[in-house]
Design an enzyme around this catalytic site. Structure first.
Site, PDB file in Angstrom:
ATOM      1  N   ASP B  75      69.260 -27.184  38.267  1.00 39.21           N
ATOM      2  CA  ASP B  75      69.198 -27.988  39.488  1.00 39.21           C
ATOM      3  C   ASP B  75      68.145 -29.081  39.348  1.00 39.21           C
ATOM      4  O   ASP B  75      67.312 -29.067  38.430  1.00 39.21           O
ATOM      5  CB  ASP B  75      68.894 -27.116  40.710  1.00 39.21           C
ATOM      6  CG  ASP B  75      67.553 -26.411  40.617  1.00 39.21           C
ATOM      7  OD1 ASP B  75      67.218 -25.911  39.524  1.00 39.21           O
ATOM      8  OD2 ASP B  75      66.835 -26.353  41.636  1.00 39.21           O
ATOM      9  N   GLU B 129      65.684 -23.785  41.232  1.00 38.24           N
ATOM     10  CA  GLU B 129      64.289 -23.663  40.857  1.00 38.24           C
ATOM     11  C   GLU B 129      63.415 -24.602  41.668  1.00 38.24           C
ATOM     12  O   GLU B 129      62.229 -24.356  41.850  1.00 38.24           O
ATOM     13  CB  GLU B 129      64.113 -23.964  39.363  1.00 38.24           C
ATOM     14  CG  GLU B 129      62.730 -23.619  38.796  1.00 38.24           C
ATOM     15  CD  GLU B 129      61.720 -24.757  38.881  1.00 38.24           C
ATOM     16  OE1 GLU B 129      60.529 -24.514  38.630  1.00 38.24           O
ATOM     17  OE2 GLU B 129      62.097 -25.914  39.202  1.00 38.24           O
ATOM     18  N   GLU B 130      64.004 -25.708  42.151  1.00 37.59           N
ATOM     19  CA  GLU B 130      63.201 -26.767  42.775  1.00 37.59           C
ATOM     20  C   GLU B 130      62.952 -26.535  44.255  1.00 37.59           C
ATOM     21  O   GLU B 130      62.358 -27.385  44.915  1.00 37.59           O
ATOM     22  CB  GLU B 130      63.885 -28.133  42.578  1.00 37.59           C
ATOM     23  CG  GLU B 130      64.007 -28.575  41.125  1.00 37.59           C
ATOM     24  CD  GLU B 130      62.670 -28.997  40.509  1.00 37.59           C
ATOM     25  OE1 GLU B 130      61.624 -28.830  41.167  1.00 37.59           O
ATOM     26  OE2 GLU B 130      62.677 -29.483  39.362  1.00 37.59           O
TER      27      GLU B 130
END
Lengths: 357, 357
Positions: B75, B129-130
């Site tokens: 991502d 993850e962000e």
């Protein structure tokens, strides 16, 4: 005109207070009460009655060398399930009993009872004292019709527990800001933390010694305090700004400009931005008319520490004091009440002063 | 399955990076890219491919004594007008070029190019993850299918500028509160000012000496910082509460519990409430597999100061490092880019490590 029952200005002052309390008049909704007051005063031949918005001003014009002003606001804070009024023993309960329809009742009794007072009198009943200053009815009159407020001395019948409270302290608010530099908090040494940088601001507040000056014989007590603090960008960012909002309450021997200068000195080295401010008012009890008032009322005048509308009179050059039958500690409380005996005592004292030659 | 053009895992790694970048995959919207990756890996006979949500895990199962994990998130942060990708000289521009589709491209090339690696390999491509940790795809796998992440050593291909960054620091946040007593600011001496009361908290932060310990040969650098402060009731009220939010970044020789104890000690005498926290991870470079990796990659390993997903591997008992071709300083920037030469160099180094006997 409203359908409110006519006010009886010739009967018992406690009954009149209850009648005023039972006409709901939360700030902005004073019309019914202003109408009732105007209707009650209009027939009195010795008074000239002026209506301005929801304020009513009634004046004698007997050609006396001196004129005094007796003023009170007719609005209340929002109800707290405390209407209609009720009596328990010597106490009258209800919204506005203490702050300040008991004072308004005394003023209305005086207006009706004294066709030939020893000094000319201006009675001022005004709106919107309990909300933002910009809407204050006394402030509106001061801006637009200052001649209606002219006089040698003014009594604001705010609750003082039957004691004279002289003048008032001024107030100002300022934002004291520290700047820094953002960085990720995992590498904080690349940034400058603005929250850490206000530590000396708080230290200066902690070590601040407030003045307690005596002004015109009354002892004041200043204060310089943080009333707000904000800072922070995100949970992982070294913040680049922190702002401490301070409130300085200053004695009336200091002008607003002097107070601002003082705050700048205290926070030397930081950005200081003034957000609002209002000067205080000297007690003015050295004036002969005020001295006569103090003698008639008795007791030991004390300094008013909070800011009140006497400051508006001070700006017009009219010395002013607070004096009223209510208990200031009960103002804005759900169980607000006033002692009927205190209202009657206040009425006697005011009659003794205004009626005496 | 989406209509995305099939990924070519046998061509140039720079072209593959560009192809990955051009499949938009802002956190929560990774389906098209996860589909493309699954489709590209499924035909490879030496890999067992598992799909879990928008994560794709591909494993060799050659019976080697050692297994390594190569992982990367697919991502990106939200677009900033920086798609589609474009090449300028040796630089590839676009959202995710540095963080971290260039690392993902290297991992995909390895997966296709090494049917018989010297150690068994698990390739992990994961989502989210962000954004908030609770949605992190690697965290989901660690909770629900930890066997898929098992191994002796892991390489997270986050942008590190082609250097090994070992372990990561832990992080915790705490609210440090001071209490006071409300009063009207005109009579501030009846109250206790909670904002003034945090002065010592800020002083302790100002005088705090952060540790810089060496852990497994790498130098870490801690930090204890205010990241937020709030206090204040109204402009005329002495505040009865002030809360300083602090963020402690701690080296991986300290557990989360030890870090919490330390923060309590620093702010002894104040209320301390922990709002979140995550342990760090030791660099683990003393393990033989890791040492072989470091030799193959070259350079001087350095400590990772920020918190990263290597901590998730550490919790599973898998030593992990960050190593990838992107520049960490360009991550999340509108002009994010990566040097094509750096991607190719990373690919060569990883091939040398995984391909060597």
């Amino acid at each position: 005109m409203s359908e409110t029952r006519p006010l009886d200005l010739t009967g018992d002052v406690g009954l009149l207070t209850a009648a005023l309390v039972d006409v709901e008049s939360v700030s902005g909704g004073e019309k019914a009460l202003a109408d009732a007051i105007e209707t009650a005063l209009a027939p009195l031949a010795h008074l000239t009655v002026v209506r301005d918005g929801e304020a009513v001003v009634a004046r004698t014009d007997l050609g006396h060398a001196e004129r005094v002003v007796v003023a009170g606001h007719i609005d209340t804070v929002p109800l707290a399930g405390n209407l209609p009024s009720r009596v328990e023993g010597d106490l009258l309960y209800g919204c506005g009993t203490s702050d300040m329809k008991s004072g308004v009742a005394v003023a209305l009794k005086l207006a009706a009872a004294l066709p030939s007072p020893a000094r000319d009198v201006t009675y001022v009943f005004y709106d919107c004292e309990e909300i933002e200053a910009a809407r204050n009815g006394l402030g509106r009159l001061a801006r637009t019709r200052p001649e209606l407020l002219a006089g040698d001395f003014a009594v604001l019948m705010e609750p003082t527990g039957g004691e004279i409270e002289g003048g008032c302290q001024g107030t100002l608010r300022a934002e004291v800001a520290a700047r820094g530099k953002r960085s990720h908090s995992a590498r904080s040494w690349y940034g400058v933390n603005a929250i850490h940088a206000v530590a000396p601001v708080l230290e200066r507040l902690n070590s601040y010694r407030a003045r307690e000056p005596v002004v015109d014989g009354l002892a004041y007590h200043e204060g310089l305090n943080a009333v707000g603090i904000t800072g922070g960008v995100a949970g992982n960012v070294i913040p680049d700004e922190c702002v401490v909002t301070v409130n300085y309450r200053f004695a009336p021997d200091r002008s607003l400009e002097e107070a601002q200068r003082h705050v700048r000195e205290v926070f030397d080295g930081y950005e200081v931005r003034f957000t609002d401010g209002a000067p205080g008012a000297r007690p003015g009890l050295t004036h002969p008319v005020a001295a006569a008032f103090a003698r008639a009322v008795g007791g030991t005048p004390r300094a008013k520490l909070g800011w009140t509308d006497v400051s508006l009179f001070a700006r017009l050059g009219v010395p002013a004091v607070n004096y009223g039958p209510g208990d200031p500690n009960l103002a804005h409380q759900a169980d607000e009440h006033v002692a009927l005996g205190a209202i009657a005592a206040c009425e006697r004292n005011m009659l003794a002063w205004l009626g005496a030659p």
